[in-house]
Design a protein around this motif. Structure first.
Motif, mmCIF file in Angstrom:
data_model
loop_
_atom_site.group_PDB
_atom_site.id
_atom_site.type_symbol
_atom_site.label_atom_id
_atom_site.label_comp_id
_atom_site.label_asym_id
_atom_site.label_seq_id
_atom_site.Cartn_x
_atom_site.Cartn_y
_atom_site.Cartn_z
ATOM 1 N N GLY A 77 0.853 -1.181 0.000
ATOM 2 C CA GLY A 77 0.000 0.000 0.000
ATOM 3 C C GLY A 77 0.890 1.231 0.000
ATOM 4 N N ARG A 78 0.281 2.368 -0.124
ATOM 5 C CA ARG A 78 1.041 3.620 -0.104
ATOM 6 C C ARG A 78 0.426 4.572 0.913
ATOM 7 N NH1 ARG A 78 5.827 3.909 -3.336
ATOM 8 N NH2 ARG A 78 5.632 2.198 -4.796
ATOM 9 N N SER A 79 1.280 5.264 1.629
ATOM 10 C CA SER A 79 0.820 6.290 2.559
ATOM 11 C C SER A 79 0.409 7.510 1.749
ATOM 12 C CB SER A 79 1.949 6.662 3.530
ATOM 13 O OG SER A 79 2.985 7.330 2.831
ATOM 14 N N GLU A 80 -0.166 8.497 2.417
ATOM 15 C CA GLU A 80 -0.547 9.727 1.723
ATOM 16 C C GLU A 80 0.663 10.393 1.083
ATOM 17 O OE1 GLU A 80 -2.881 12.360 4.113
ATOM 18 O OE2 GLU A 80 -4.299 10.780 4.647
ATOM 19 N N GLY A 81 1.828 10.197 1.656
ATOM 20 C CA GLY A 81 3.056 10.770 1.107
ATOM 21 C C GLY A 81 3.695 9.902 0.029
ATOM 22 N N GLY A 82 3.078 8.755 -0.277
ATOM 23 C CA GLY A 82 3.591 7.881 -1.327
ATOM 24 C C GLY A 82 4.578 6.820 -0.853
ATOM 25 N N HIS A 83 4.781 6.704 0.454
ATOM 26 C CA HIS A 83 5.718 5.716 0.982
ATOM 27 C C HIS A 83 5.072 4.342 1.033
ATOM 28 C CE1 HIS A 83 8.582 8.822 2.112
ATOM 29 N NE2 HIS A 83 7.537 9.521 2.547
#
Length: 146
Positions: A77-83
């Motif tokens: 998955g990706r965090s809101e920051g794209g991590h």
């Protein structure tokens, strides 16, 4: 000043003993954000682990995790920051990949083995579920023979 110093709990050990007194007196409503957040902790598909934490847990490098992503074994998955964020299920797959690679299996082959193992486990789960499902009985007579 002679204060008694209590030893710190072992890493990963919970400091909490038993249910919270407030939870017994004041249960958390089912639709509460706190209840939904607690449910995510039990969800093995919830992407709770950052790449750094996942690598640390598994004892691998972040580059190894990126290689599993590139090989399409894991799609974090990706965090809101794209991590990248990994679930417990994905950590188990990555640990299995590391095990196979350490035994000399090529990355692409290890990924294929893991996918087949996962498909087999799912087929066995469905088979066991179907075997324990009661079959409907028909009160109607079968086709007439004649």
């Amino acid at each position: 000043m002679n204060k008694e110093v209590k030893p710190a709990p072992a890493p990963g050990a919970s400091r909490r003993r038993g249910p919270c007194p407030l939870e017994r007196c004041h249960p958390i409503p089912e639709d509460s954000p706190d209840r939904r957040a607690a449910g995510k902790l039990d969800d093995e598909d919830y992407p709770a682990y950052s790449m750094g934490h996942a690598a640390e847990i598994l004892g691998v490098t972040q580059a190894f995790l990126r290689s599993l992503d590139a090989a399409k074994l894991l799609t974090p998955g990706r965090s809101e920051g794209g991590h990248r964020r990994y679930s417990r299920y994905q950590l188990r797959l990555a640990a299995r990949a590391r095990e196979l690679i350490d035994q000399g299996t090529a990355l692409d082959s290890a990924c294929r083995i893991i996918i087949l193992e996962d498909q087999l486990a799912e087929a066995r789960r469905i088979n066991a579920e179907l075997q324990h499902t009661p079959r409907p009985t028909s009160d109607q007579p079968g086709p007439a023979s004649g």
